[in-house]
Design a protein around this motif. Sequence first.
Motif, PDB file in Angstrom:
ATOM      1  N   ASN A  76      15.685  31.216 -29.701  1.00 59.31           N
ATOM      2  CA  ASN A  76      16.216  30.280 -30.693  1.00 59.31           C
ATOM      3  C   ASN A  76      17.080  29.193 -30.060  1.00 59.31           C
ATOM      4  O   ASN A  76      17.127  28.059 -30.546  1.00 59.31           O
ATOM      5  N   SER A  77      17.763  29.529 -28.964  1.00 59.13           N
ATOM      6  CA  SER A  77      18.588  28.519 -28.287  1.00 59.13           C
ATOM      7  C   SER A  77      17.739  27.423 -27.663  1.00 59.13           C
ATOM      8  O   SER A  77      18.238  26.338 -27.362  1.00 59.13           O
ATOM      9  N   HIS A  78      16.449  27.714 -27.468  1.00 59.39           N
ATOM     10  CA  HIS A  78      15.556  26.743 -26.837  1.00 59.39           C
ATOM     11  C   HIS A  78      14.702  25.970 -27.849  1.00 59.39           C
ATOM     12  O   HIS A  78      13.844  25.183 -27.435  1.00 59.39           O
ATOM     13  N   ILE A  79      14.912  26.170 -29.147  1.00 60.94           N
ATOM     14  CA  ILE A  79      14.087  25.468 -30.141  1.00 60.94           C
ATOM     15  C   ILE A  79      14.067  23.954 -29.900  1.00 60.94           C
ATOM     16  O   ILE A  79      12.999  23.334 -30.004  1.00 60.94           O
ATOM     17  N   PRO A  80      15.184  23.317 -29.532  1.00 56.96           N
ATOM     18  CA  PRO A  80      15.095  21.875 -29.222  1.00 56.96           C
ATOM     19  C   PRO A  80      14.114  21.570 -28.084  1.00 56.96           C
ATOM     20  O   PRO A  80      13.478  20.511 -28.081  1.00 56.96           O
ATOM     21  N   ASN A  81      13.978  22.502 -27.141  1.00 59.57           N
ATOM     22  CA  ASN A  81      13.057  22.273 -26.023  1.00 59.57           C
ATOM     23  C   ASN A  81      11.593  22.431 -26.410  1.00 59.57           C
ATOM     24  O   ASN A  81      10.697  22.012 -25.675  1.00 59.57           O
ATOM     25  N   PHE A  82      11.337  23.045 -27.580  1.00 54.18           N
ATOM     26  CA  PHE A  82       9.952  23.205 -28.032  1.00 54.18           C
ATOM     27  C   PHE A  82       9.304  21.848 -28.324  1.00 54.18           C
ATOM     28  O   PHE A  82       8.084  21.752 -28.395  1.00 54.18           O
ATOM     29  N   ARG A  83      10.128  20.835 -28.505  1.00 57.04           N
ATOM     30  CA  ARG A  83       9.599  19.496 -28.770  1.00 57.04           C
ATOM     31  C   ARG A  83       9.121  18.801 -27.492  1.00 57.04           C
ATOM     32  O   ARG A  83       8.494  17.746 -27.568  1.00 57.04           O
ATOM     33  N   LYS A  84       9.426  19.376 -26.354  1.00 57.40           N
ATOM     34  CA  LYS A  84       9.130  18.715 -25.085  1.00 57.40           C
ATOM     35  C   LYS A  84       7.741  19.078 -24.579  1.00 57.40           C
ATOM     36  O   LYS A  84       7.203  20.145 -24.894  1.00 57.40           O
ATOM     37  N   ALA A  85       7.180  18.187 -23.762  1.00 63.06           N
ATOM     38  CA  ALA A  85       5.916  18.478 -23.090  1.00 63.06           C
ATOM     39  C   ALA A  85       6.127  19.626 -22.113  1.00 63.06           C
ATOM     40  O   ALA A  85       7.248  19.836 -21.621  1.00 63.06           O
ATOM     41  N   PRO A  86       5.068  20.400 -21.799  1.00 69.01           N
ATOM     42  CA  PRO A  86       5.230  21.536 -20.888  1.00 69.01           C
ATOM     43  C   PRO A  86       5.929  21.180 -19.576  1.00 69.01           C
ATOM     44  O   PRO A  86       6.785  21.936 -19.111  1.00 69.01           O
ATOM     45  N   ILE A  87       5.609  20.035 -18.990  1.00 71.79           N
ATOM     46  CA  ILE A  87       6.231  19.672 -17.712  1.00 71.79           C
ATOM     47  C   ILE A  87       7.730  19.441 -17.874  1.00 71.79           C
ATOM     48  O   ILE A  87       8.505  19.647 -16.932  1.00 71.79           O
ATOM     49  N   ASP A  88       8.141  19.049 -19.079  1.00 73.29           N
ATOM     50  CA  ASP A  88       9.561  18.811 -19.335  1.00 73.29           C
ATOM     51  C   ASP A  88      10.296  20.070 -19.786  1.00 73.29           C
ATOM     52  O   ASP A  88      11.514  20.021 -20.035  1.00 73.29           O
ATOM     53  N   GLN A  89       9.579  21.192 -19.893  1.00 75.96           N
ATOM     54  CA  GLN A  89      10.218  22.485 -20.171  1.00 75.96           C
ATOM     55  C   GLN A  89      10.519  23.254 -18.891  1.00 75.96           C
ATOM     56  O   GLN A  89      11.182  24.286 -18.929  1.00 75.96           O
ATOM     57  N   ASP A  91      12.481  22.605 -16.298  1.00 79.58           N
ATOM     58  CA  ASP A  91      13.871  22.711 -15.835  1.00 79.58           C
ATOM     59  C   ASP A  91      14.812  23.247 -16.907  1.00 79.58           C
ATOM     60  O   ASP A  91      16.022  23.193 -16.751  1.00 79.58           O
ATOM     61  N   ASN A  92      14.277  23.812 -17.970  1.00 80.07           N
ATOM     62  CA  ASN A  92      15.131  24.465 -18.963  1.00 80.07           C
ATOM     63  C   ASN A  92      14.542  25.833 -19.324  1.00 80.07           C
ATOM     64  O   ASN A  92      14.881  26.839 -18.711  1.00 80.07           O
ATOM     65  N   TYR A  93      13.601  25.862 -20.277  1.00 80.01           N
ATOM     66  CA  TYR A  93      13.063  27.152 -20.720  1.00 80.01           C
ATOM     67  C   TYR A  93      12.383  27.921 -19.586  1.00 80.01           C
ATOM     68  O   TYR A  93      12.665  29.112 -19.360  1.00 80.01           O
ATOM     69  N   VAL A  94      11.477  27.270 -18.867  1.00 81.83           N
ATOM     70  CA  VAL A  94      10.705  27.965 -17.828  1.00 81.83           C
ATOM     71  C   VAL A  94      11.626  28.464 -16.723  1.00 81.83           C
ATOM     72  O   VAL A  94      11.506  29.606 -16.253  1.00 81.83           O
ATOM     73  N   PRO A 160      -2.687  24.246 -13.660  1.00 80.88           N
ATOM     74  CA  PRO A 160      -1.688  25.266 -13.317  1.00 80.88           C
ATOM     75  C   PRO A 160      -1.201  26.015 -14.546  1.00 80.88           C
ATOM     76  O   PRO A 160      -1.130  25.450 -15.646  1.00 80.88           O
ATOM     77  N   HIS A 161      -0.874  27.280 -14.346  1.00 83.56           N
ATOM     78  CA  HIS A 161      -0.366  28.125 -15.419  1.00 83.56           C
ATOM     79  C   HIS A 161       0.856  27.466 -16.068  1.00 83.56           C
ATOM     80  O   HIS A 161       1.725  26.938 -15.378  1.00 83.56           O
ATOM     81  N   LEU A 162       0.899  27.493 -17.384  1.00 84.57           N
ATOM     82  CA  LEU A 162       1.982  26.983 -18.221  1.00 84.57           C
ATOM     83  C   LEU A 162       1.933  25.469 -18.440  1.00 84.57           C
ATOM     84  O   LEU A 162       2.769  24.923 -19.152  1.00 84.57           O
ATOM     85  N   SER A 163       0.962  24.779 -17.838  1.00 83.70           N
ATOM     86  CA  SER A 163       0.964  23.315 -17.878  1.00 83.70           C
ATOM     87  C   SER A 163       0.375  22.740 -19.163  1.00 83.70           C
ATOM     88  O   SER A 163       0.706  21.616 -19.544  1.00 83.70           O
ATOM     89  N   GLY A 164      -0.549  23.456 -19.800  1.00 86.32           N
ATOM     90  CA  GLY A 164      -1.204  22.942 -20.994  1.00 86.32           C
ATOM     91  C   GLY A 164      -2.033  21.708 -20.744  1.00 86.32           C
ATOM     92  O   GLY A 164      -2.297  20.930 -21.665  1.00 86.32           O
ATOM     93  N   ALA A 352       1.477  25.016 -30.019  1.00 79.80           N
ATOM     94  CA  ALA A 352       2.155  25.765 -28.964  1.00 79.80           C
ATOM     95  C   ALA A 352       3.615  25.340 -28.843  1.00 79.80           C
ATOM     96  O   ALA A 352       3.981  24.223 -29.207  1.00 79.80           O
ATOM     97  N   TYR A 353       4.431  26.270 -28.339  1.00 78.45           N
ATOM     98  CA  TYR A 353       5.812  25.872 -28.057  1.00 78.45           C
ATOM     99  C   TYR A 353       6.253  26.231 -26.657  1.00 78.45           C
ATOM    100  O   TYR A 353       7.026  25.497 -26.038  1.00 78.45           O
ATOM    101  N   VAL A 354       5.763  27.337 -26.076  1.00 81.71           N
ATOM    102  CA  VAL A 354       6.177  27.704 -24.720  1.00 81.71           C
ATOM    103  C   VAL A 354       5.069  28.500 -24.025  1.00 81.71           C
ATOM    104  O   VAL A 354       4.081  28.913 -24.636  1.00 81.71           O
ATOM    105  N   TRP A 355       5.272  28.708 -22.744  1.00 84.66           N
ATOM    106  CA  TRP A 355       4.523  29.598 -21.855  1.00 84.66           C
ATOM    107  C   TRP A 355       3.029  29.311 -21.951  1.00 84.66           C
ATOM    108  O   TRP A 355       2.620  28.158 -22.003  1.00 84.66           O
ATOM    109  N   ASP A 356       2.180  30.339 -21.977  1.00 89.95           N
ATOM    110  CA  ASP A 356       0.740  30.071 -21.904  1.00 89.95           C
ATOM    111  C   ASP A 356       0.169  29.608 -23.245  1.00 89.95           C
ATOM    112  O   ASP A 356      -1.015  29.294 -23.321  1.00 89.95           O
ATOM    113  N   GLY A 357       1.006  29.517 -24.287  1.00 93.75           N
ATOM    114  CA  GLY A 357       0.533  28.911 -25.524  1.00 93.75           C
ATOM    115  C   GLY A 357       0.020  27.506 -25.292  1.00 93.75           C
ATOM    116  O   GLY A 357      -0.966  27.078 -25.910  1.00 93.75           O
TER     117      GLY A 357
END
Length: 427
Positions: A76-89, A91-94, A160-164, A352-357
């Motif tokens: 839930n603390s990362h919900i703002p990061n769900f709006r970002k492209a995978p490459i921009d996640q 340095d935070n969520y990933v 690459p894995h996680l890139s979408g 999708a919001y994170v990881w391999d989604g």
Amino acid sequence: MAQKTFAFFPEAAFGPALNSVGIAQAVERMGHKAVFLSDPGFVEVYEGYGFEAHPVNLSEPMPPEQMAKFWEDFINSHIPNFRKAPIDQIDNYVKECWEAIVDSAKWAEEDLPAILAKIKPDVISVDNVVLFPAIKHFGVPWVRIISCSENEIEDDAIPPHLSGMSENDTEGHAAFRAKFNEVIKPIHDDFNEFLKSTGEEPYPLGQFFEPSPYLNLLLYPEPVTYDRAVPLDPARFQYLEGCVRQDKPYQVPTFKKNNDGPLLYISFGSLGAGDTDLLKRLIELVGKTRYRAIVNVGDYKDSYSDIPDNVIIDSWFPQPSVIPQVDAVIHHGGNNSFTECLYFGKPAIIMAYVWDGHDNAMRVQETGHGFRSDRYEWTDAELIEKIEACLTDEAMAARLKETSAHMQSANGQEKAARLLVKLAEEQ
């Protein structure tokens, strides 16, 4: 053949956990014993299916309910990061995920040797993204289960894995790998120091696990696999075609409105349910359409009011029993949801919001089994257009029917059990 003992060590998430349960049930039907190595918070899950489960601390010990709250708060603390492209996640969520994953390997090393010595397994199956050295050192064959996207086993010719990213976006692939390696390097250096302390050789930058020299089981279905530069050796890599578990029956309730309308199932998984604003937006949209919807809202049911008469919400649904009865699915791209839709031949719209989604969203669209959608940047008209295409596209329906028939004929759980038993017999 004498009874063998098979140990399963899935990641502490319902997707990997329940996939391993399905394989373990098939192993026991063949007359063998299955036991689980488990994050303390998941011990009751395995015991609920009748299995022996041994807790392995993957973090500082805390009560199971506190651990569940930790991961809920983390997501839930990362919900703002769900709006970002995978490459921009990255340095935070990933980054924060990999920090926690590396810590889990260090903690597990304290418990695993004694537990393995007590269980004395003949084969150990691990469904995770990080190496647990004690398992490799125990002296019996170990199997890697890949229940996430197939590109968890990397190849230079695929995203690459996680890139979408699209298969053809080679410049994007290079940019993603470069940023991932830059951000992850301090964590990876720390992991390599840990490996060194256990007598293991260091991994190349960006790698935290290796394929098993014995057997690797991929949950991914072959009809959506990538075209690799180096094909996976079938002697060591086997596809389980979704390996969908059986769950308790589900009867679709009567809706007060649109009871004959097309039926949607909407779910973002147990953790993604924290994104209540998005789910409320989808519920409001469905309320204005000819559709019906069953919506999984997780532990947040009390956050909802004024539910339209053509929508039913609940905290949990037996998903493998629900999906066969619906016309289309909107989900987050978790690999269980991804493979279950394919297994039952149902078109999906993946937000999708994170990881391999991210990878699964791109894959469902590139292979013509559904659509990827931005999680937030869509209009009602755009989403309804995608839903209508899911309901009416004849080419997509034919492709889904063919993929479903292929997957259902494979019986992935039984296939996995046969391969594991064969590996035990060969020792």
